[in-house]
Design an enzyme around this catalytic site. Structure first.
Site, PDB file in Angstrom:
ATOM      1  N   LYS A 132       0.822  -1.210   0.000  1.00  0.00           N
ATOM      2  CA  LYS A 132       0.000   0.000   0.000  1.00  0.00           C
ATOM      3  C   LYS A 132       0.862   1.268   0.000  1.00  0.00           C
ATOM      4  CE  LYS A 132      -0.775   0.238   5.045  1.00  0.00           C
ATOM      5  NZ  LYS A 132      -0.178   1.540   5.341  1.00  0.00           N
ATOM      6  N   ASP A 133       2.153   1.154   0.331  1.00  0.00           N
ATOM      7  CA  ASP A 133       3.051   2.311   0.332  1.00  0.00           C
ATOM      8  C   ASP A 133       3.702   2.554  -1.030  1.00  0.00           C
ATOM      9  OD1 ASP A 133       2.568   2.643   3.037  1.00  0.00           O
ATOM     10  OD2 ASP A 133       4.335   1.495   3.651  1.00  0.00           O
ATOM     11  N   ARG A 160      -7.369   8.895   3.814  1.00  0.00           N
ATOM     12  CA  ARG A 160      -8.450   7.929   3.637  1.00  0.00           C
ATOM     13  C   ARG A 160      -9.129   7.602   4.965  1.00  0.00           C
ATOM     14  NH1 ARG A 160      -8.557   2.775   4.932  1.00  0.00           N
ATOM     15  NH2 ARG A 160      -6.318   2.846   5.372  1.00  0.00           N
ATOM     16  N   ARG A 161      -8.327   7.304   5.984  1.00  0.00           N
ATOM     17  CA  ARG A 161      -8.902   6.979   7.299  1.00  0.00           C
ATOM     18  C   ARG A 161      -9.603   8.188   7.904  1.00  0.00           C
ATOM     19  NH1 ARG A 161      -3.359   3.879   8.844  1.00  0.00           N
ATOM     20  NH2 ARG A 161      -3.959   1.766   8.183  1.00  0.00           N
ATOM     21  N   ARG A 219       2.461  10.670  12.722  1.00  0.00           N
ATOM     22  CA  ARG A 219       3.456  10.105  11.807  1.00  0.00           C
ATOM     23  C   ARG A 219       4.372   9.143  12.553  1.00  0.00           C
ATOM     24  NH1 ARG A 219       1.721  11.042   6.658  1.00  0.00           N
ATOM     25  NH2 ARG A 219       0.698  13.071   6.636  1.00  0.00           N
ATOM     26  N   ARG A 234       4.018   5.381  16.650  1.00  0.00           N
ATOM     27  CA  ARG A 234       2.630   5.845  16.719  1.00  0.00           C
ATOM     28  C   ARG A 234       1.904   5.281  17.946  1.00  0.00           C
ATOM     29  NH1 ARG A 234       0.026   4.048  11.735  1.00  0.00           N
ATOM     30  NH2 ARG A 234       1.924   2.925  11.200  1.00  0.00           N
ATOM     31  N   CYS A 274      -2.293  12.537  -7.638  1.00  0.00           N
ATOM     32  CA  CYS A 274      -2.647  13.341  -6.464  1.00  0.00           C
ATOM     33  C   CYS A 274      -3.098  12.433  -5.336  1.00  0.00           C
ATOM     34  CB  CYS A 274      -3.774  14.314  -6.825  1.00  0.00           C
ATOM     35  SG  CYS A 274      -4.504  15.154  -5.404  1.00  0.00           S
TER      36      CYS A 274
END
Length: 307
Positions: free
Chosen positions: A80-81, A125-126, A143, A149, A234
């Protein structure tokens, strides 16, 4: 099998876990391997600017440079990164079997859910999905790697923070107090690991290709194609999840405004054999039904935030 395959990784606990997983699987097939932790891009020299090579991902840039500089042969990433367009000369070679795709809420106490509260997440998104469901809450930016985190959550007055369940499970830091957010559509390719190689390295490509898990590769292809067509370079609040059940593929995707007030959703089930252009066709459908204007607003708002 005389060549030693150098596996590039960042040095976070999760990144090293992922690299070690690939190392164990390659060595089980008889290959020699070595894990190489890569320094930041500032320590590496390149003849060409990064943008010329198409290097864009904030989490993958360091390893892209190391591969192009021949310091490592392959790189392992949380899929996903990884930007949907890979740098010139680098190719996706294997997607490993997917772990849990869900987001979870790690909380202190849950009594805030029906009132006001503050959630921590660095993901657009979250944040957008949370505000869409809980408009009275606020979302603070957070971050750092998983451990950082988790620590920040304890040190701050936030009520909770959102994480990918797979990351916490992989390094055994899943806390007791968490809630699985089954209503939240995950990031495209969440829970999947990808291995990339240099296009001009057939030895490493042949070895790594043996690790590819076809059902996960198909699902993540659809999700990332949906993302690529929608975002057009974007960053935006986009979720996508494809699931294969026997010979059927079910897809769910969404695009939200940054504040979560607008939400465009799409769902479709097709035969798995027809997956190739599904992500593209569904993204175009969203763009035609309000997505184009929404993406323009997102780009404008993000540009204003940076200014």
């Amino acid at each position: 099998m005389s060549k030693t395959i150098r596996i590039g990784t960042r040095d976070s606990q999760l990144a090293l876990w992922q690299a070690t997983t690939v190392q164990q699987q390659l060595e089980a097939l008889g290959y020699k391997t070595e894990i190489v932790s890569v320094k930041s891009t500032g320590d590496l020299l390149l003849d060409k600017p990064l943008y010329e090579l198409g290097i864009t991902g904030i989490f993958t840039k360091t390893l892209d440079v190391a591969m192009i500089n021949a310091q490592v042969d392959i790189a392992v990433h949380s899929m996903k990164d990884v930007p949907t367009l890979l740098p010139k000369g680098i190719v996706q070679t294997a997607v490993l079997p997917r772990a849990n795709t869900r987001d979870i809420l790690v909380y202190k106490e849950l009594d805030f859910l029906n009132g006001t509260g503050t959630i921590a997440s660095g993901s657009l998104r979250r944040k957008a999905q949370w505000l869409n469901k809980y408009p009275t809450h606020s979302v603070e930016d957070i971050r750092g790697n998983v451990n950082t985190r988790l620590q920040k959550l304890q040190e701050n007055s936030w009520n909770a923070a959102i994480f990918a369940k797979a990351g916490l499970e992989r390094i055994n830091v899943l806390p007791e107090k968490y809630l699985e957010l089954d209503w939240m559509v995950p990031a495209p390719a969440q829970g999947a690991m990808v291995v990339v190689c240099m296009q001009n390295d057939p030895f490493s490509q042949e070895a790594v290709a043996k690790l590819n898990h076809l059902p996960t590769a198909i699902c993540t292809h659809v999700e990332r194609q949906f993302l690529q067509v929608l975002e057009g370079g974007c960053t935006a609040p986009i979720g996508a999840l494809a699931i294969i059940d026997k010979d059927q593929l079910s897809f769910e995707g969404l695009l939200l405004s940054l504040d979560g007030k607008q939400k465009l959703e799409i769902k479709k089930t097709i035969p798995v054999s027809e997956y190739q252009d599904l992500g593209k066709s569904l993204a175009l459908e969203i763009l035609q039904n309000g997505g184009k204007a929404l993406m323009a607003d997102i780009k404008t708002n993000l540009a204003n935030e940076k200014a």
